[in-house]
Write a protein that holds these residues in place. Structure first.
Motif, PDB file in Angstrom:
ATOM      1  N   THR A   1       0.830  -1.206   0.000  1.00 51.29           N
ATOM      2  CA  THR A   1       0.000   0.000   0.000  1.00 51.29           C
ATOM      3  C   THR A   1       0.860   1.249   0.000  1.00 51.29           C
ATOM      4  O   THR A   1       1.833   1.338   0.726  1.00 51.29           O
ATOM      5  N   GLN A   2       0.486   2.214  -0.841  1.00 53.49           N
ATOM      6  CA  GLN A   2       1.168   3.511  -0.873  1.00 53.49           C
ATOM      7  C   GLN A   2       0.105   4.574  -1.087  1.00 53.49           C
ATOM      8  O   GLN A   2      -0.752   4.422  -1.949  1.00 53.49           O
ATOM      9  N   TRP A   3       0.167   5.640  -0.310  1.00 50.12           N
ATOM     10  CA  TRP A   3      -0.758   6.751  -0.549  1.00 50.12           C
ATOM     11  C   TRP A   3      -0.361   7.469  -1.834  1.00 50.12           C
ATOM     12  O   TRP A   3       0.817   7.466  -2.214  1.00 50.12           O
TER      13      TRP A   3
ATOM     14  N   GLU B   1      -0.342  15.312  -3.900  1.00 53.37           N
ATOM     15  CA  GLU B   1      -0.812  15.834  -2.621  1.00 53.37           C
ATOM     16  C   GLU B   1      -2.311  16.170  -2.607  1.00 53.37           C
ATOM     17  O   GLU B   1      -3.022  15.761  -1.684  1.00 53.37           O
TER      18      GLU B   1
ATOM     19  N   LEU C   1      -4.278  12.983  -2.328  1.00 57.51           N
ATOM     20  CA  LEU C   1      -4.161  12.422  -0.986  1.00 57.51           C
ATOM     21  C   LEU C   1      -5.072  13.176  -0.011  1.00 57.51           C
ATOM     22  O   LEU C   1      -5.819  12.576   0.767  1.00 57.51           O
ATOM     23  N   ARG C   2      -5.021  14.501  -0.068  1.00 59.67           N
ATOM     24  CA  ARG C   2      -5.823  15.292   0.870  1.00 59.67           C
ATOM     25  C   ARG C   2      -7.313  15.102   0.650  1.00 59.67           C
ATOM     26  O   ARG C   2      -8.094  15.061   1.593  1.00 59.67           O
TER      27      ARG C   2
ATOM     28  N   VAL D   1      -8.219  11.872   2.284  1.00 57.18           N
ATOM     29  CA  VAL D   1      -8.252  12.016   3.746  1.00 57.18           C
ATOM     30  C   VAL D   1      -9.519  12.762   4.166  1.00 57.18           C
ATOM     31  O   VAL D   1     -10.199  12.373   5.121  1.00 57.18           O
ATOM     32  N   ALA D   2      -9.827  13.826   3.433  1.00 56.76           N
ATOM     33  CA  ALA D   2     -11.009  14.625   3.780  1.00 56.76           C
ATOM     34  C   ALA D   2     -12.284  13.797   3.664  1.00 56.76           C
ATOM     35  O   ALA D   2     -13.239  14.000   4.409  1.00 56.76           O
TER      36      ALA D   2
ATOM     37  N   ARG E   1      -2.767  15.168   8.145  1.00 55.77           N
ATOM     38  CA  ARG E   1      -3.988  14.455   7.750  1.00 55.77           C
ATOM     39  C   ARG E   1      -5.140  14.750   8.703  1.00 55.77           C
ATOM     40  O   ARG E   1      -6.293  14.855   8.266  1.00 55.77           O
TER      41      ARG E   1
ATOM     42  N   VAL F   1      -6.542  18.063   7.664  1.00 55.99           N
ATOM     43  CA  VAL F   1      -7.316  17.939   6.423  1.00 55.99           C
ATOM     44  C   VAL F   1      -8.668  17.280   6.713  1.00 55.99           C
ATOM     45  O   VAL F   1      -9.713  17.731   6.227  1.00 55.99           O
ATOM     46  N   ALA F   2      -8.632  16.233   7.533  1.00 52.36           N
ATOM     47  CA  ALA F   2      -9.878  15.518   7.845  1.00 52.36           C
ATOM     48  C   ALA F   2     -10.860  16.429   8.568  1.00 52.36           C
ATOM     49  O   ALA F   2     -12.083  16.286   8.413  1.00 52.36           O
TER      50      ALA F   2
ATOM     51  N   TRP G   1       7.314  -0.736   0.530  1.00 52.34           N
ATOM     52  CA  TRP G   1       5.897  -0.487   0.827  1.00 52.34           C
ATOM     53  C   TRP G   1       5.250  -1.621   1.599  1.00 52.34           C
ATOM     54  O   TRP G   1       4.188  -1.441   2.180  1.00 52.34           O
TER      55      TRP G   1
END
Lengths: 345, 345
Positions: free
Chosen positions: A107-109, A113, A116-117, A120-121, B117, B120-121, B323
């Motif tokens: 697994t890799q995010w 950016e 990713l954000r 997460v949001a 994170r 952001v969340a 990873w």
């Protein structure tokens, strides 16, 4: 010690220096440019994904599962984990009747950016499909599924453990690398890559030769020559898949199409093919810095293509900005690189 | 060319190499160790934040605004933007009757990923308080406010533009740097730092001297000697403030207290003071890599303190994982560094 290839300026002073080596050769192995030690083995990492994808096409798996240009380009990619990349990898696995659990890349995010954000949001979590190698791995699983079909065994069971050097899929991948580079990779120093497959340390000279061959077909068996051409065409038609938004490889191949195939690898490696010129390129920044690998590759591309292009100049002379957006410095090719590239071929 | 200080292994093979230089000197300027070119000017960036904070204490501003150990430690910090860092910087500004709008460091998201994170969340956005330099800048604003109070003018108006080299606050900061290093920084190559203040390129030898002086007080004016001591003690008492969770400087100073003051700077710089040994250290990785700067600093600390310590060994021989969490390589000090540090002082 290798020469300094890229300098990092702050104000008018050189703040940091990136040494490295560059090999540019043709498909006969004749040297166009050799700067630094081009015979020292380096781990090419993801820079050879096109070569690692040769069995996907040459085996017939790409045809058997009707892979699209986007799917083939993704097999050559270190993508940024954007929604299109994730959906495309998932689509390949769906054609096989499989899902993300078949992937062994970890697994890799997403490296991008804002993506990713956004995840997460929304409370989402990353999985193997977001891994920058998920396209390459989906391709490996395709090869495994074709092998299983031919052997009349269960595809998922056959594919399991495909990242191991002794798995039939990885043997094919290693054989393709050996054939293209002219080096028996089984005898080369071996490490484990970020995505858990083996990576073999090979001389830049041999890596450049492999890309000269992949760009021209010369020196490759017919099946691999055809496979290399199909993969290059796929990437040229779907360059977003090979990287993503604002990524060097995507932007450069969007600009230059089939004139230039290029692919970054971890720890400062770059490989490229310039088919019309019959040349292959391989370079390594000694310290592993991506910023310098991109700047050096951009300088090489400008010199070989004899163009001045904003996208390339934006990398070879990357402007560095601080937290307020003020330009505080820049990258530039160092004298040794500039001179080597200016010398008549 | 400087010697290779740190090697990066993948499997058993060296994948990447980081060259650089190390100066270790005492407060008289006598050289304990000099490896590579220690006379070439390098931008110390954030590695000299302790020196840049000297006027905060020496001017009387720290006393006037009753700054705590945590607040003084934050003035020397490149912090990770964690809630405690942000609250502490905001607290300093509140003591001045000001808020984050007084900071001129620019906006930076927290470098600590889980913190970012979480923000952001929750739909939060970063501001100047999250910038790794917000403590240093809050300290600059303290100095400006004391100057304004003494001059009977409006503090906020006086502070405005404090990042400019010609502002009275920055003149004090430059004077402290000149006094500690013995180099007139006004004559040194100048660049703009990430947080918009000037940064001056100085020889590693002079930077190491400054930290030998800051560690011992020898060679400094009384006010600066007392200020250096108070700042070192503050950092030793509140090491979380100088970095954050899982950060080298925080972990090492938690382990070693006042035995070792160390501070990383951008682009591969490290400075340190070992007061009991009377030594100062300055090193620069040529290519700017933080991983190598940390590994080299850890190797230096182990050699000088004559200890084997898990925290230091964890950096000098950092294990690299892929990873899936598999150990695929490691950093290690290269022969040149190991030999230089093994040689009797």
């Amino acid at each position: 010690m290798n020469p300094v290839l890229i300098e990092v300026l702050r104000g008018d002073a050189v703040e940091s220096r990136h040494a490295g080596a560059v090999a540019i050769v043709d498909a006969s192995g004749a040297v166009h440019t050799a700067l630094g030690d081009v015979d020292r083995p380096v781990f090419p990492r993801s820079a050879v994904k096109l070569l690692q994808a040769l069995p996907l096409v040459a085996s017939g798996a790409a045809d058997a599962f009707e892979l699209t240009d986007a799917e083939l380009a993704l097999a050559c990619a270190s993508h940024s984990g954007e929604p299109e990349h994730v959906a495309t990898a998932a689509g390949v696995l769906a054609k096989l009747g499989l899902d993300a659990t078949a992937l062994e890349c970890g697994t890799q995010w997403p490296s991008r950016e804002p993506v990713l954000r956004g995840m997460v949001a929304r409370g989402e979590v990353a999985g193997p499909l977001h891994n920058n190698c998920s396209g390459k791995h989906s391709g490996f699983v395709c090869v495994a599924c074709l092998m299983a079909r031919n052997a009349g065994t269960d595809p998922a069971a056959f594919a399991r453990g495909y990242v191991a050097a002794e798995h039939p899929v990885m043997r094919e991948v290693s054989a393709a690398l050996s054939a293209a580079t002219g080096v028996d990779v089984e005898r080369a120093p071996r490490g484990t890559d970020g995505c858990s497959i083996p990576t073999f340390a090979l001389p830049l000279r041999s890596l450049a030769l492999a890309f000269a061959r992949a760009g021209t077909g010369l020196g490759l068996a017919d099946a691999n020559a055809r496979a290399a051409r199909r993969l290059r065409e796929a990437v040229a038609r779907a360059p977003f898949m090979v990287g993503g938004t604002d990524r060097f490889d995507t932007r450069v191949m969007q600009a230059f199409g089939e004139q230039l195939f290029c692919k970054i690898g971890a720890e400062g490696v770059y490989c490229a093919a310039l088919p019309a010129l019959g040349l292959g390129v391989a370079l390594k920044i000694d310290d592993g810095a991506a910023r310098a690998a991109e700047a050096a590759m951009a300088a090489v591309a400008q010199a070989l293509l004899r163009v001045e292009h904003d996208v390339l100049a934006g990398y070879s002379h990357l402007v560095l900005r601080n937290w307020r957006g003020t330009a505080v410095g820049a990258l530039r090719p160092a004298q040794a690189l500039a001179r080597a590239l200016a010398a008549p071929a």
